[in-house]
Design an enzyme around this catalytic site. Structure first.
Site, PDB file in Angstrom:
ATOM      1  N   SER A   1      -4.979  -4.379   2.172  1.00 11.74           N
ATOM      2  CA  SER A   1      -4.248  -3.989   3.383  1.00 11.74           C
ATOM      3  C   SER A   1      -4.922  -4.520   4.639  1.00 11.74           C
ATOM      4  O   SER A   1      -4.265  -4.734   5.661  1.00 11.74           O
ATOM      5  CB  SER A   1      -4.137  -2.459   3.469  1.00 11.74           C
ATOM      6  OG  SER A   1      -3.396  -1.967   2.383  1.00 11.74           O
TER       7      SER A   1
ATOM      8  N   ASP B   1       0.851  -1.198   0.000  1.00  8.04           N
ATOM      9  CA  ASP B   1       0.000   0.000   0.000  1.00  8.04           C
ATOM     10  C   ASP B   1       0.883   1.242   0.000  1.00  8.04           C
ATOM     11  O   ASP B   1       1.829   1.346   0.790  1.00  8.04           O
ATOM     12  CB  ASP B   1      -0.897   0.006   1.246  1.00  8.04           C
ATOM     13  CG  ASP B   1      -2.127   0.881   1.079  1.00  8.04           C
ATOM     14  OD1 ASP B   1      -2.011   1.949   0.455  1.00  8.04           O
ATOM     15  OD2 ASP B   1      -3.201   0.514   1.588  1.00  8.04           O
TER      16      ASP B   1
ATOM     17  N   HIS C   1      -0.380   4.514   0.157  1.00  5.81           N
ATOM     18  CA  HIS C   1      -1.103   5.693   0.624  1.00  5.81           C
ATOM     19  C   HIS C   1      -0.675   6.075   2.039  1.00  5.81           C
ATOM     20  O   HIS C   1      -0.675   5.231   2.921  1.00  5.81           O
ATOM     21  CB  HIS C   1      -2.613   5.438   0.581  1.00  5.81           C
ATOM     22  CG  HIS C   1      -3.099   5.125  -0.801  1.00  5.81           C
ATOM     23  ND1 HIS C   1      -3.163   3.830  -1.277  1.00  5.81           N
ATOM     24  CD2 HIS C   1      -3.508   5.925  -1.811  1.00  5.81           C
ATOM     25  CE1 HIS C   1      -3.600   3.863  -2.531  1.00  5.81           C
ATOM     26  NE2 HIS C   1      -3.820   5.113  -2.880  1.00  5.81           N
TER      27      HIS C   1
END
Length: 525
Positions: A96, A43, A45
């Site tokens: 996630s 991930d 972000h």
């Protein structure tokens, strides 16, 4: 906001008779506690994590932010190395959620004693209580879902002060009740079999309501001449204020009414002005730019009605030479109404009709370099502002490009006369659902899209091992043009559909279940 919290910290030190410039960052005794922050494997972000890190840092916690795409091994290793008091995991995409379960299990196996915080857009208190907490929680080290940055300080403080025992006990009871409710709800909920759901699908009469006309250009188009200036009118500023956790109260919810709010109006206006200033700088020096790819292809749903075949050309369609198959998921949870059980495949006509499917991937580039620049200057506010703007730019680019597809590239709505406000209210024909989101909650479908439109080769937009798009400020979507197409949530699905889906995708059942784990109505083995 971040600026305000930083100012408050300095002022508090001055009030306590301390000189902020004399603060020794290497002396752990100067801190209220030490916190490790990480975005999990696959991930990319981290805007929410960055805000939490700054807010905790400004409240005198020492924060070790080890970045994005952190493997489980790295998280455990750094938690030991820094001897932290609390571990925080962040993630935005649904894979996630599964990775957080893996980390919780490994923390337990490794004998770790730190409380575990869970946060990020796809996380929830329910998922934390049901899936993550049972793998790690004890009275010493609970697992806690943290809704936003403003609550992180209260939670971490409660875990490290003398009231920890009561705080953890209350939490344990709350999560146990939530688990009981969740499993009771599953028992009470009825699901149709996959076959029953297929029988009750949406049946569009494509003779009476025919597919839209053929796109003006079949195939793949690189979009690299759209500037930030071009997309500014399409920016939706509401999520911008949500990112910064500024929320107006009724009747001053949303942009621009938020500026009139008694509590947050002044701060919101200041923040907006700072955003406009940075946006002008970005436009002037071209430090961020936009790039994307669009694909428009002949398409028909498959014979069983569950997937969509796309073809490179009309000749290939006539010859039955399939280019890619996009696999879809269908609603199965019983409805109290006569509404159909939807799948995206329902919106595409079967063989014999000349229907089409669109798709695109778009990104905002340059943000990572700006972030690195602001990090080197210890300017947390500007770093987060750059990320928040990059997200707004790419979402506006997607809105702009979808209009271009409708009006000219596909051209099925050449006379569309909607202003930007109407676009944000989705008043146009057609939809653009993204893989991994409610209408098609499987991120693995991105791989078919990336291959079809050559998103990496043509535009430099990549996919991580968890199929997170890189750069982080990216948007992808399938484009359906039929006026009866609509957004919906697939919701939970049964094992019979998962087995059918895995077979159609030529995928082993176990990895398929892992990718779909957030929507399974059963416990996977």
């Amino acid at each position: 906001t971040v600026k305000g919290v930083e100012k408050e910290k300095k002022q508090k030190m001055i009030d306590d008779g301390l000189n902020p410039d004399d603060f020794d960052e290497n002396d752990d005794s100067n801190y209220a506690g030490k916190v490790l922050m990480a975005t999990v494997k696959g991930d990319v972000h981290d805007i929410g994590k960055n805000i939490v890190a700054v807010v905790l840092g400004c409240n005198n916690f020492k924060v070790y932010d080890i970045g994005v795409m952190c493997s489980c091994e790295k998280i455990l290793e750094k938690a030991k190395e820094y001897d932290v008091d609390v571990i925080g995991l962040s993630g935005l995409i649904t894979p996630s959620l599964d990775e957080m379960v893996v980390v919780a299990k490994e923390l337990s196996k490794g004998g770790f004693k730190q409380p575990l915080l869970i946060g990020g857009a796809t996380t929830s208190k329910m998922h934390t209580a049901v899936k993550i907490s049972p793998n790690y929680t004890t009275p010493d080290h609970p697992v806690i879902h943290v809704l936003d940055a403003s609550r992180s300080v209260t939670v971490v403080s409660s875990l490290l002060n003398e009231n920890k025992t009561d705080f953890v006990e209350d939490l344990k009871e709350e999560y146990e009740e939530m688990r009981e409710d969740y499993y009771a709800g599953l028992e009470d909920r009825y699901f149709l079999t996959h076959e029953q759901a297929k029988e009750q699908k949406l049946k569009i009469n494509f003779d009476e309501s025919p597919p839209p006309p053929a796109p003006k250009k079949i195939g793949v188009s690189l979009i690299d001449t759209v500037s930030i200036e071009d997309i500014v009118p399409y920016i939706d500023w509401n999520p911008f204020f949500q990112t910064w956790e500024l929320r107006g109260r009724y009747p001053n919810r949303g942009y621009p009414k938020i500026f009139n709010d008694e509590t947050v109006g002044g701060e919101a206006k200041k923040l907006f002005d700072d955003a406009q200033k940075m946006m002008k700088e970005v436009i002037a020096n071209k430090s961020m730019w936009l790039k994307g790819v669009v694909g428009l292809f002949p398409a028909n749903r498959t014979e069983d009605g569950e997937d969509v075949n796309v073809y490179e050309t009309e000749e290939d369609r006539a010859a039955g030479k399939v280019f890619k198959t996009f696999c879809m998921l269908r609603q199965q949870a019983e409805k109290e109404s006569e509404d159909p059980y939807l799948s995206l495949a329902d919106f595409v006509a079967p063989a014999g009709y000349k229907d089409h499917l669109g798709m695109f991937a778009v990104s905002c580039f340059g943000c990572d370099d700006l972030v690195a620049k602001y990090e080197s200057e210890n300017d947390d506010f500007s770093k987060i502002m750059a990320q928040a703007l990059a997200d707004r730019f790419v979402e506006a680019f997607a809105e702009y490009l979808h209009r271009e597809i409708r009006v000219s590239m596909w051209g099925y709505a050449p006379d569309e006369q909607l202003d930007e406000a109407d676009l944000l209210k989705i008043k146009y024909d057609g939809i653009r659902p993204a893989p991994g989101y409610p209408s098609q909650p499987d991120h693995t479908e991105k791989t078919s899209m990336w291959s079809a439109i050559q998103a990496k080769e043509l535009a430099g937009i990549e996919l991580s091992e968890s199929l997170s798009m890189m750069p982080a400020s990216s948007v992808s979507a399938l484009v359906f043009a039929h006026p009866e197409s609509e957004y919906f949530a697939v919701g939970q699905i049964g094992k019979d559909q998962v087995e059918s889906y895995a077979k159609r995708k030529e995928m082993e059942l176990s990895p398929c279940e892992r990718w779909l784990s957030p929507i399974l109505n059963y416990e996977r083995d």
